[in-house]
Design a protein around this motif. Structure first.
Motif, PDB file in Angstrom:
ATOM      1  N   VAL A  97     128.058 -37.966 -98.560  1.00  0.00           N
ATOM      2  CA  VAL A  97     127.690 -39.182 -97.835  1.00  0.00           C
ATOM      3  C   VAL A  97     128.642 -40.307 -98.210  1.00  0.00           C
ATOM      4  CG1 VAL A  97     125.239 -38.597 -97.621  1.00  0.00           C
ATOM      5  CG2 VAL A  97     126.034 -39.890 -99.618  1.00  0.00           C
ATOM      6  N   SER A  98     128.694 -41.290 -97.354  1.00  0.00           N
ATOM      7  CA  SER A  98     129.493 -42.485 -97.613  1.00  0.00           C
ATOM      8  C   SER A  98     128.606 -43.565 -98.219  1.00  0.00           C
ATOM      9  CB  SER A  98     130.096 -43.010 -96.307  1.00  0.00           C
ATOM     10  OG  SER A  98     129.060 -43.433 -95.427  1.00  0.00           O
ATOM     11  N   TYR A  99     129.238 -44.594 -98.776  1.00  0.00           N
ATOM     12  CA  TYR A  99     128.470 -45.721 -99.291  1.00  0.00           C
ATOM     13  C   TYR A  99     127.686 -46.396 -98.170  1.00  0.00           C
ATOM     14  CZ  TYR A  99     127.281 -50.253-101.205  1.00  0.00           C
ATOM     15  OH  TYR A  99     126.590 -51.366-101.596  1.00  0.00           O
ATOM     16  N   GLU A 100     128.312 -46.509 -97.007  1.00  0.00           N
ATOM     17  CA  GLU A 100     127.642 -47.151 -95.875  1.00  0.00           C
ATOM     18  C   GLU A 100     126.363 -46.398 -95.513  1.00  0.00           C
ATOM     19  OE1 GLU A 100     131.758 -48.501 -96.004  1.00  0.00           O
ATOM     20  OE2 GLU A 100     130.853 -46.504 -96.068  1.00  0.00           O
ATOM     21  N   ARG A 101     126.406 -45.078 -95.585  1.00  0.00           N
ATOM     22  CA  ARG A 101     125.216 -44.284 -95.293  1.00  0.00           C
ATOM     23  C   ARG A 101     124.138 -44.520 -96.351  1.00  0.00           C
ATOM     24  NH1 ARG A 101     122.642 -41.439 -91.120  1.00  0.00           N
ATOM     25  NH2 ARG A 101     121.161 -40.019 -92.102  1.00  0.00           N
ATOM     26  N   ILE A 114     128.644 -38.167-103.674  1.00  0.00           N
ATOM     27  CA  ILE A 114     129.570 -39.252-103.383  1.00  0.00           C
ATOM     28  C   ILE A 114     130.809 -39.090-104.257  1.00  0.00           C
ATOM     29  CG2 ILE A 114     127.723 -40.869-102.780  1.00  0.00           C
ATOM     30  CD1 ILE A 114     128.378 -42.256-105.520  1.00  0.00           C
ATOM     31  N   SER A 115     131.884 -39.727-103.840  1.00  0.00           N
ATOM     32  CA  SER A 115     133.124 -39.730-104.623  1.00  0.00           C
ATOM     33  C   SER A 115     133.522 -41.167-104.900  1.00  0.00           C
ATOM     34  CB  SER A 115     134.241 -39.025-103.855  1.00  0.00           C
ATOM     35  OG  SER A 115     133.910 -37.661-103.629  1.00  0.00           O
ATOM     36  N   GLY A 116     134.121 -41.375-106.054  1.00  0.00           N
ATOM     37  CA  GLY A 116     134.561 -42.726-106.396  1.00  0.00           C
ATOM     38  C   GLY A 116     135.202 -42.775-107.763  1.00  0.00           C
ATOM     39  N   THR A 136     133.033 -46.821-104.766  1.00  0.00           N
ATOM     40  CA  THR A 136     133.448 -45.986-103.650  1.00  0.00           C
ATOM     41  C   THR A 136     134.258 -46.835-102.675  1.00  0.00           C
ATOM     42  OG1 THR A 136     131.568 -46.453-102.211  1.00  0.00           O
ATOM     43  CG2 THR A 136     131.240 -44.798-103.936  1.00  0.00           C
ATOM     44  N   SER A 137     134.640 -46.237-101.566  1.00  0.00           N
ATOM     45  CA  SER A 137     135.439 -46.987-100.586  1.00  0.00           C
ATOM     46  C   SER A 137     134.648 -48.119 -99.949  1.00  0.00           C
ATOM     47  CB  SER A 137     135.936 -46.032 -99.487  1.00  0.00           C
ATOM     48  OG  SER A 137     134.847 -45.395 -98.839  1.00  0.00           O
ATOM     49  N   GLY A 138     133.296 -48.070-100.055  1.00  0.00           N
ATOM     50  CA  GLY A 138     132.494 -49.105 -99.413  1.00  0.00           C
ATOM     51  C   GLY A 138     131.808 -50.062-100.354  1.00  0.00           C
ATOM     52  N   ARG A 162     133.336 -36.851-108.565  1.00  0.00           N
ATOM     53  CA  ARG A 162     132.352 -36.527-107.539  1.00  0.00           C
ATOM     54  C   ARG A 162     131.004 -36.460-108.249  1.00  0.00           C
ATOM     55  NH1 ARG A 162     133.433 -31.178-105.736  1.00  0.00           N
ATOM     56  NH2 ARG A 162     135.095 -31.090-107.290  1.00  0.00           N
TER      57      ARG A 162
END
Length: 333
Positions: A97-101, A114-116, A136-138, A162
């Motif tokens: 999942v993304s941070y936005e999700r 998640i990855s970060g 993370t990216s978000g 991860r």
């Protein structure tokens, strides 16, 4: 009801009707100390609440839950009346999942990945868990781990990882989401994809005044080092460092004690403050040396020009009022 997904589809009013539930699933995270009891079947994950839940469950236990629905305080949950141990089962495949999700709250109680990059790590004594801040990216996600895959916790800082775990939401009394945490059931579910870069204190110190200035060859999201004299320090919160006529706010979780006049190096990540750059998620190293910064005497008019942000100054005036702001007493001059 026989699936977690069916419970999650209920409205608050429907969940209040205490529908009968019988579902079978695997424990994905369990720690009564921090009120975290999650189980996931083939359809979805769900939170368990109540004293009928055994206290000795561990991730990987396959259980049958008989109970009733409840609206919970954020999303629908199950209140167990009886929990039966069936055996063991693999944990579900983590959903990337993304941070936005995550920020939508839709993944509440679900097993995700998640990855970060790890920015900080602390051991929370009350919770008996390590808390990692993963960028993370978000945005940032707090990650809770009872055990780590490394012997030296601080070696995880700046690693690309991860993380597989259960989404635990935090919310207010109006059932509104304000943050999410990821609860990691096993140390091997914190996977280091890229080790940390070299010792951040081994690189040359950057001038404080050069932060966020144009540099076409500056590595993205890399830690940088600065050096200066401590002019103010709040353990676990922030410090102000000054180098000549340049100052900067340094945000940190370090509980190490410093005094004004101490000479230090700080390694962290440059970010945009309200008015000037800040150094985030910093760690410190003491340097030899004596205090050399002297406060610059200014008038009130000069202070308001904003040209001395983060610098040690002296101003004279008459005290008009005092007030408590948190633990500190503030004066209006």
């Amino acid at each position: 009801m026989s699936t977690a997904a069916a419970v999650r589809e209920l409205t608050v009013e429907q969940a209040l009707q205490k529908h009968r539930v019988r579902l079978r699933g695997v424990v994905t995270f369990f720690d009564p100390v921090i009120s975290s009891r999650f189980v996931q079947d083939e359809s979805a994950g769900i939170y368990l609440h109540g004293t009928a839940t055994p206290t000795n469950l561990v991730p990987g236990d396959l259980i049958e839950v008989v109970g009733v629905t409840s609206p919970g305080e954020y999303a629908p949950i199950v209140v167990p009346e009886r929990v039966t141990m069936i055996g063991k089962a693999p944990l579900p495949t983590a959903k990337p999942v993304s941070y936005e999700r995550l920020a939508t709250g839709r993944e509440d109680s679900q097993f995700v990945e998640i990855s970060g990059s790890v920015r900080s790590i602390q051991f929370r004594t009350a919770a008996q868990h390590y808390q990692l801040e993963v960028v993370t990216s978000g945005g940032r996600v707090a990650v809770y781990c009872k055990e780590l895959p490394v012997s030296q916790p601080q070696s995880l800082i700046d690693c690309t990882v991860r993380v597989r775990g259960v989404v635990s939401t935090q919310f207010n009394r109006k059932r509104q989401l304000f943050s999410v945490r990821l609860m990691v059931p096993r140390p091997d579910y914190l996977i280091v994809d890229q080790p940390a870069r070299a010792d951040p204190f081994s690189s040359p110190a950057r001038p404080i005044g050069s932060l966020l200035q144009f540099s076409p060859h500056e590595p993205v999201s890399s830690r940088i080092k600065i050096a200066g004299e401590v002019t103010y320090f709040e353990p676990g919160q922030k410090a102000y460092l000054q180098e000549g006529d340049q100052g900067v706010e340094v945000r940190t979780r370090s509980e190490e004690l410093f005094q004004p006049g101490d000479q230090v190096e700080a390694a962290g990540y440059v970010g945009q403050g309200v008015y000037t750059p800040v150094l985030q998620d910093a760690v410190f190293r003491r340097l030899p040396g004596q205090p050399s910064i002297r406060p610059k005497t200014l008038t009130a008019k000069e202070v308001l020009k904003g040209q001395h942000d983060c610098l040690l100054i002296r101003v004279s005036g008459r005290v008009l009022d005092q007030a408590l702001v948190g633990p500190d007493r503030k004066s209006v001059v």
